[in-house]
Design a protein around this motif. Structure first.
Motif, short mmCIF file in Angstrom:
data_model
loop_
_atom_site.label_atom_id
_atom_site.label_comp_id
_atom_site.label_asym_id
_atom_site.label_seq_id
_atom_site.Cartn_x
_atom_site.Cartn_y
_atom_site.Cartn_z
N PRO A 276 0.80 -1.22 0.00
CA PRO A 276 0.00 0.00 0.00
C PRO A 276 0.84 1.28 0.00
N ASP A 277 1.97 1.30 0.72
CA ASP A 277 2.74 2.56 0.76
C ASP A 277 3.45 2.82 -0.57
N VAL A 278 3.79 1.75 -1.29
CA VAL A 278 4.38 1.94 -2.62
C VAL A 278 3.34 2.57 -3.55
N ARG B 103 0.77 4.31 -2.62
CA ARG B 103 0.48 5.67 -2.19
C ARG B 103 1.51 6.64 -2.76
N GLY B 104 2.76 6.19 -2.82
CA GLY B 104 3.80 7.03 -3.38
C GLY B 104 3.62 7.24 -4.88
N HIS C 61 4.32 14.75 -2.81
CA HIS C 61 5.32 13.92 -3.48
C HIS C 61 6.66 14.59 -3.63
#
Lengths: 367, 335
Positions: free
Chosen positions: B83-85, B87-88, B122
């Motif tokens: 999920p954090d990948v 999100r990035g 970002h």
């Protein structure tokens, strides 16, 4: 030769949109001085973008709302002056089909009760006669009589719109007004409902007034088209002619903006920059002059009247005769022969399929 | 035409609701090269939006699960990434815009701040640089008096302007991929023409590849390099825009096109598709269109593969090309 069934004269409708504690209220002139004649047995379409007043006009024509000024003549009477029993009699002859088949049917009534309701209100027939009539109406719109015992939530959007049509037809109206009757439906379902509307109009000799924003649907079902912009009719004429040779710059711009589903088609053009002006403070002169690519000084000062420069065409533009505007024609949507043949195959197989199914089951229309 | 390493390579994507026999989206595969526009076209419930949401990792928190498949995008599998990948990635290298801009914009935040926020999420840049970027983006999407508009709230803008703001926000970080889900469906035709124009021009300027999800074949003809026609969770026909419009092979593609009234001329009575789409919890095992198809036979009780018909053109129909089908051969296929 064709008779007028309904005519609007100088219709104006203002809405108060804001009422401050002190000072003048904000007024929107949703419909501004509209006159038009609806012919017996025709399909008249009223088109325009959001906020142009097309739905307000439809409601005025059927007296779902009262006009601020002007009159609507049906038969020999101004329907704005009717009340009580006379108004109820009028309701029998004019019915409405709404856009959203999800919010326009009472979820707590069965489909049978919904379709029967107008008959009960108008005290038409005995209970068994009404039940038979409901069964007949369901068949007419391509549903089955046993659907009468079900509730609206059990049906898809297209089926609900059929129920809405059956309900509108229950009292045997002469005029049916559809406010975006197919725009909430998917393309394949939309086509089924369009066909049903056309068949029923033919069979029952109805006069249809259709409000829509989808110009392809309009082109297909209507005989005549009225184009509205900011509360006014800017052009009115025979559907085929008006699409092929628009006389008002706004009609041209509308037609040019529609993407045509063919590879050789002209690309849709952006002729109009920006958004329509605020209807609370419409521009002076011609209301379209702020966005019109052909506007001249006269357009800023003088409001163009809806004129009749040629038979069967009305247009509200000072320069309608001088302008040579582009419409749409069949060549733009032309398909290559190979594709044409394949569409013919589909059409042929589709007809064979419908034939095979009618042999097996009684109802004639596809579901 | 086929790039050895496409920007996005989706293979065998299947999405299922727990407890149903057949997947909602079944074995969807396509590729997208840099700078290309792919239109996914189909009616409500065909799975076109689900496909897009799955690619953006936005099915979290729904009862829907990606069951199988991969979607390689710049070395990352969008379907299995943490999920954090994702999100990035979202809003940066891959962005999405939706049909209804009002529900996607924060009504309590000035639009300049919303765009700047997307940039600062970002990039580690100062506030005034982000604000300058927001102003630049509003200009790029041709919003008049961009500097002044930065301080307005979404409710002060028209629908067309809001959609421009959404596009500005989506493109603020120069994404390689933009997914647009019915971006013009809520707009009037003249405003739709403006937005389509803008998206076409920005696509050409920036080289951003686009997946456009639409139900409108007119929009497809206007925007797409490639088309995928979806029906009930499967791609039934895919090809270049010319192939799909000028050599349509699948009965559903033909039916959909026949159902559309023509803007340009008389076509008589509309040739329709009978019936309605199968219910999501009762998808047929075989060809999902068979119950409505004028060309169905017993063979259609087995699912047809999306088979190639010439370069880049693929059709999922046992009876393609239909020229060989004899009318009268049709068999009722149970839904």
């Amino acid at each position: 030769m064709t008779q007028t069934i309904l005519s609007a004269r100088g219709l104006v409708r203002r809405f108060i949109t804001g009422k401050p504690l002190f000072g003048a209220p904000t007024v929107v002139q949703a419909v501004n001085d509209v006159s038009l004649e609806v012919r017996q047995g025709e399909t008249l379409a009223i088109v325009g973008e959001s906020g142009c007043g097309k739905s307000t006009l439809a409601r005025l024509l059927t007296r779902l709302i009262d006009p601020t000024e002007g009159s609507v003549i049906y038969g020999d009477r101004d329907i704005a002056s009717l009340s009580g029993t006379e108004l109820r009699a009028l309701r029998r002859e004019m019915q409405f089909i709404f856009q959203d088949p999800f919010s326009s049917l009472n979820p707590r009534m069965t489909v049978g009760a919904l379709i029967e309701e107008p008959l009960r209100i108008h005290r038409l027939g005995t209970a068994p006669e009404r039940r038979a009539k409901v069964a007949g109406l369901l068949r007419k719109v391509g549903l089955r009589p046993e659907h009468a015992d079900r509730y609206p939530h059990e049906f898809s959007g297209g089926q609900r719109q059929r129920i809405g049509i059956a309900r509108a037809l229950a009292t045997g109206p002469k005029i049916v007004v559809g406010d975006e009757p197919v725009s909430a439906l998917d393309v394949s379902i939309q086509a089924q409902v369009v066909n049903i509307l056309e068949d029923l109009k033919e069979e029952l000799g109805l006069t249809l007034i259709i409000i829509a924003h989808d110009l392809a649907v309009i082109r297909h079902i209507s005989d005549r088209v009225a184009v509205m912009y900011l509360g006014e009719i800017v052009e009115l004429g025979d559907a085929a002619d008006l699409f092929a040779t628009p006389a008002h710059p706004y009609t041209e711009a509308l037609l040019s903006a529609i993407p045509i589903p063919a590879t050789g088609a002209r690309k849709a053009r952006t002729m109009l920059e920006g958004d329509p002006p605020n209807p609370i403070a419409p521009p002076p002169g011609c209301r379209f002059h702020t966005r019109c690519p052909y506007a001249q000084a006269k357009c800023r000062d003088e409001r163009p009247e809806l004129r009749t420069p040629s038979p069967d065409r009305q247009v509200a533009c000072h320069f309608a005769e001088q302008l040579s505007l582009t419409g749409v024609n069949a060549a733009m949507a032309a398909r290559p022969d190979a594709a044409q043949r394949r569409f013919a195959l589909y059409s042929h197989a589709r007809a064979a399929m419908a034939g095979a199914q009618t042999d097996k089951t009684k109802p004639t229309t596809e579901e | 035409m086929t790039d050895p390493s496409p920007l996005l390579d989706v293979r065998g994507l299947s999405i299922r609701v727990a407890g149903t026999a057949e997947p909602l989206v079944d074995n969807v595969s396509f590729t997208l090269n840099a700078g290309e526009t792919l239109c996914i076209v189909g009616e409500s419930g065909c799975g076109k939006s689900l496909t897009a949401l799955a690619l953006m990792g936005l099915l979290e928190g729904t009862p829907l699960r990606v069951e199988r498949g991969s979607a390689m995008f710049q070395g990352i599998d969008l379907l299995s990434a943490a999920p954090d990948v994702l999100r990035g990635l979202r809003g940066d290298r891959a962005a999405m815009i939706f049909q209804e801009p009002m529900t996607s914009l924060n009504p309590a935040l000035r639009i300049g701040e919303q765009i700047a926020e997307a940039v600062r999420a970002h990039r580690d840049i100062p506030r005034d640089a982000a604000r300058a970027r927001a102003a630049e983006m509003l200009q790029r999407v041709r919003i008049p008096a961009a500097g002044k508009r930065l301080d307005e709230y979404p409710h002060q803008l028209s629908g067309g302007m809001r959609q421009r703001v959404m596009i500005a926000m989506a493109l603020a970080n120069d994404p390689a991929l933009l997914i647009a889900d019915e971006p013009t469906t809520a707009l009037d035709v003249t405003i739709q023409a403006q937005i389509l124009d803008l998206m076409r021009n920005l696509g050409a300027e920036t080289g951003t590849a686009q997946i456009m999800i639409t139900h409108d074949l007119g929009v497809v003809a206007e925007m797409a390099d490639k088309v995928a026609v979806m029906y009930a969770g499967r791609i039934v026909e895919a090809g270049t825009t010319a192939q799909v419009f000028d050599d349509p092979q699948h009965p559903y593609t033909l039916g959909l096109m026949s159902s559309m009234p023509s803007l340009a001329g008389d076509q008589g009575r509309l040739v329709t598709i009978p019936g309605s789409v199968p219910s999501p919890d009762d998808m047929p095992r075989g060809c999902r269109f068979a119950a409505r198809c004028p060309f169905a036979t017993a063979q259609c009780e087995a699912p047809p593969p999306l088979a190639p018909r010439g370069t880049g053109h693929a059709v999922a129909c046992w009876h393609a090309p239909l020229e060989d089908f004899a009318v009268g051969q049709r068999r009722e296929v149970p839904a």
